[in-house]
Design a protein around this motif. Structure first.
Motif, PDB file in Angstrom:
ATOM      1  N   PRO A 275     -37.911  -8.215  -5.522  1.00 43.44           N
ATOM      2  CA  PRO A 275     -38.941  -8.324  -6.558  1.00 43.44           C
ATOM      3  C   PRO A 275     -40.248  -7.722  -6.051  1.00 43.44           C
ATOM      4  CG  PRO A 275     -38.810 -10.364  -5.353  1.00 43.44           C
ATOM      5  CD  PRO A 275     -37.762  -9.458  -4.753  1.00 43.44           C
ATOM      6  N   PRO A 276     -41.295  -7.663  -6.889  1.00 48.02           N
ATOM      7  CA  PRO A 276     -42.616  -7.241  -6.396  1.00 48.02           C
ATOM      8  C   PRO A 276     -43.078  -8.167  -5.272  1.00 48.02           C
ATOM      9  CG  PRO A 276     -42.575  -7.299  -8.788  1.00 48.02           C
ATOM     10  CD  PRO A 276     -41.290  -7.915  -8.331  1.00 48.02           C
ATOM     11  N   GLU A 277     -43.914  -7.638  -4.388  1.00 47.14           N
ATOM     12  CA  GLU A 277     -44.369  -8.411  -3.228  1.00 47.14           C
ATOM     13  C   GLU A 277     -45.010  -9.738  -3.644  1.00 47.14           C
ATOM     14  OE1 GLU A 277     -47.876  -8.789  -0.112  1.00 47.14           O
ATOM     15  OE2 GLU A 277     -47.808  -6.937  -1.282  1.00 47.14           O
ATOM     16  N   GLU A 278     -45.727  -9.743  -4.780  1.00 49.69           N
ATOM     17  CA  GLU A 278     -46.402 -10.959  -5.229  1.00 49.69           C
ATOM     18  C   GLU A 278     -45.406 -12.097  -5.486  1.00 49.69           C
ATOM     19  OE1 GLU A 278     -46.658  -8.015  -6.931  1.00 49.69           O
ATOM     20  OE2 GLU A 278     -48.441  -7.320  -5.842  1.00 49.69           O
ATOM     21  N   HIS A 279     -44.165 -11.741  -5.782  1.00 48.59           N
ATOM     22  CA  HIS A 279     -43.144 -12.746  -6.087  1.00 48.59           C
ATOM     23  C   HIS A 279     -42.882 -13.657  -4.889  1.00 48.59           C
ATOM     24  CE1 HIS A 279     -39.572 -14.523  -7.935  1.00 48.59           C
ATOM     25  NE2 HIS A 279     -38.928 -14.305  -6.792  1.00 48.59           N
ATOM     26  N   ALA A 280     -43.215 -13.174  -3.681  1.00 45.74           N
ATOM     27  CA  ALA A 280     -42.965 -13.957  -2.472  1.00 45.74           C
ATOM     28  C   ALA A 280     -43.698 -15.297  -2.509  1.00 45.74           C
ATOM     29  CB  ALA A 280     -43.395 -13.170  -1.230  1.00 45.74           C
ATOM     30  N   ARG A 281     -44.751 -15.377  -3.313  1.00 39.43           N
ATOM     31  CA  ARG A 281     -45.496 -16.640  -3.400  1.00 39.43           C
ATOM     32  C   ARG A 281     -44.650 -17.753  -4.019  1.00 39.43           C
ATOM     33  NH1 ARG A 281     -49.472 -12.778  -5.119  1.00 39.43           N
ATOM     34  NH2 ARG A 281     -51.043 -12.436  -3.510  1.00 39.43           N
ATOM     35  N   THR A 282     -43.610 -17.392  -4.746  1.00 38.55           N
ATOM     36  CA  THR A 282     -42.764 -18.409  -5.385  1.00 38.55           C
ATOM     37  C   THR A 282     -41.634 -18.886  -4.467  1.00 38.55           C
ATOM     38  OG1 THR A 282     -41.226 -16.803  -6.358  1.00 38.55           O
ATOM     39  CG2 THR A 282     -43.222 -17.327  -7.619  1.00 38.55           C
ATOM     40  N   THR A 283     -41.464 -18.234  -3.320  1.00 39.93           N
ATOM     41  CA  THR A 283     -40.393 -18.622  -2.390  1.00 39.93           C
ATOM     42  C   THR A 283     -40.951 -18.919  -1.000  1.00 39.93           C
ATOM     43  OG1 THR A 283     -39.975 -16.277  -1.897  1.00 39.93           O
ATOM     44  CG2 THR A 283     -38.630 -17.293  -3.615  1.00 39.93           C
ATOM     45  N   VAL A 284     -42.197 -19.390  -0.950  1.00 41.68           N
ATOM     46  CA  VAL A 284     -42.876 -19.591   0.336  1.00 41.68           C
ATOM     47  C   VAL A 284     -42.098 -20.524   1.250  1.00 41.68           C
ATOM     48  CG1 VAL A 284     -44.924 -20.540   1.445  1.00 41.68           C
ATOM     49  CG2 VAL A 284     -45.166 -19.061  -0.545  1.00 41.68           C
ATOM     50  N   GLU A 285     -41.685 -21.685   0.731  1.00 42.47           N
ATOM     51  CA  GLU A 285     -41.003 -22.662   1.581  1.00 42.47           C
ATOM     52  C   GLU A 285     -39.701 -22.092   2.140  1.00 42.47           C
ATOM     53  OE1 GLU A 285     -40.455 -26.481  -0.151  1.00 42.47           O
ATOM     54  OE2 GLU A 285     -42.561 -26.714  -0.709  1.00 42.47           O
ATOM     55  N   ARG A 286     -38.949 -21.419   1.291  1.00 43.05           N
ATOM     56  CA  ARG A 286     -37.695 -20.821   1.749  1.00 43.05           C
ATOM     57  C   ARG A 286     -37.955 -19.748   2.792  1.00 43.05           C
ATOM     58  NH1 ARG A 286     -33.778 -17.696  -2.422  1.00 43.05           N
ATOM     59  NH2 ARG A 286     -35.020 -15.896  -1.816  1.00 43.05           N
ATOM     60  N   ASP A 287     -38.968 -18.943   2.562  1.00 44.62           N
ATOM     61  CA  ASP A 287     -39.286 -17.858   3.492  1.00 44.62           C
ATOM     62  C   ASP A 287     -39.728 -18.405   4.855  1.00 44.62           C
ATOM     63  OD1 ASP A 287     -38.715 -16.215   1.389  1.00 44.62           O
ATOM     64  OD2 ASP A 287     -40.810 -15.804   0.873  1.00 44.62           O
ATOM     65  N   ILE A 288     -40.527 -19.464   4.839  1.00 46.53           N
ATOM     66  CA  ILE A 288     -40.967 -20.078   6.101  1.00 46.53           C
ATOM     67  C   ILE A 288     -39.770 -20.641   6.863  1.00 46.53           C
ATOM     68  CG2 ILE A 288     -42.265 -22.004   7.098  1.00 46.53           C
ATOM     69  CD1 ILE A 288     -44.388 -21.540   4.938  1.00 46.53           C
ATOM     70  N   HIS A 289     -38.836 -21.220   6.131  1.00 43.82           N
ATOM     71  CA  HIS A 289     -37.616 -21.735   6.768  1.00 43.82           C
ATOM     72  C   HIS A 289     -36.844 -20.600   7.447  1.00 43.82           C
ATOM     73  CE1 HIS A 289     -33.939 -24.023   7.406  1.00 43.82           C
ATOM     74  NE2 HIS A 289     -33.276 -23.023   6.841  1.00 43.82           N
ATOM     75  N   ILE A 290     -36.749 -19.472   6.775  1.00 42.42           N
ATOM     76  CA  ILE A 290     -36.061 -18.307   7.351  1.00 42.42           C
ATOM     77  C   ILE A 290     -36.758 -17.844   8.620  1.00 42.42           C
ATOM     78  CG2 ILE A 290     -35.526 -15.863   6.968  1.00 42.42           C
ATOM     79  CD1 ILE A 290     -35.079 -16.583   3.991  1.00 42.42           C
ATOM     80  N   ARG A 291     -38.097 -17.741   8.577  1.00 40.28           N
ATOM     81  CA  ARG A 291     -38.829 -17.299   9.762  1.00 40.28           C
ATOM     82  C   ARG A 291     -38.647 -18.264  10.928  1.00 40.28           C
ATOM     83  NH1 ARG A 291     -44.481 -18.668   9.465  1.00 40.28           N
ATOM     84  NH2 ARG A 291     -43.714 -20.398  10.720  1.00 40.28           N
TER      85      ARG A 291
END
Length: 241
Positions: A67-83
């Motif tokens: 998705p557009p980069e801005e969409h990452a704001r809707t998956t913050v928790e999941r993304d932090i878990h991945i990192r």
């Protein structure tokens, strides 16, 4: 710590051996004994799917498009878990490299790549450090991520080489180039259908000429190169279209 490293190396050696396509389906052995064994695409896909299931179980296997980069704001928790998974388990990056070598298997890690890149973009945006080298883990992760995406041909060579400049740049400049990477993958989705089997090389390859003009994604790279010509002049040839 040494024992742990040995375990990691042993695991990777076993994974590479299991995924090796040498001698399978008529594939050729490397002519150079020091050359890495070819990775079977289907075996690499199994590793990719297993990684996604373990790193982020709630990700659907069909989440390939970006998705557009801005969409990452809707998956913050999941993304932090991945990192955090990548921080806690250093073996994940070498496993990504194995997957990348079995094109087009890296496409199936799309959601994990996207989540990791989103957190790196957030870090570099918030960073107040003078140089990228002041954030060693994030710098290494950024370099390894782009390198894997290049090896897996999710990026054309001109974009896959940008990680070579990261150690010489400011956090703002690193983020600028990572945004270009994000935008390219968003506009040219990592779809397995884009890969064609090359019988001479014995592996799947992607024809980037079908994705249209890459110049607009490279413009930020040339801008950063020009600004840092004194330090990056020796790398300019790596970014010629």
């Amino acid at each position: 710590m040494v024992f742990s490293l040995q375990n990691v190396q042993t695991l990777l050696a076993v994974v590479v051996q299991c995924c090796s396509s040498s001698g399978l389906n008529g594939s050729r052995l490397p002519s150079d004994p020091d050359e890495p064994l070819p990775i079977n695409a289907e075996a690499a896909k199994v590793v990719a799917v297993t990684m996604v299931e373990n790193v982020c179980p709630d990700v659907a296997n069909g989440e390939l498009s970006w998705p557009p980069e801005e969409h990452a704001r809707t998956t913050v928790e999941r993304d932090i878990h991945i990192r955090r998974c990548f921080e806690a388990h250093p073996v994940l990056f070498p496993l990504l490299q194995v997957v990348a070598a079995g094109r087009p298997a890296l496409c199936y890690c799309s959601a994990v790549l996207r989540g990791l890149l989103a957190t790196l973009l957030a870090h570099w945006e918030a960073s107040r450090e003078v140089l990228s080298t002041d954030s060693p883990w994030h710098l290494q992760a950024s370099c390894l991520l782009v390198s894997c995406m290049g090896e897996g041909q999710l990026l054309p060579p001109v974009l896959a080489n940008v990680h070579e400049t990261f150690p010489h740049l400011t956090p703002f400049e690193v983020r600028l180039l990572l945004v270009a990477v994000w935008e390219y993958v968003r506009g040219n989705g990592p779809m397995p259908q884009k890969f064609i089997f090359n019988s001479e090389k014995g592996l799947f390859c992607r024809d980037f000429s079908r994705d249209g003009d890459v110049a607009r994604y490279v413009a930020p790279i040339h801008s950063v190169l020009h600004k840092n010509i004194d330090r990056l002049g020796h790398l300019c040839w790596r970014f010629q279209l």
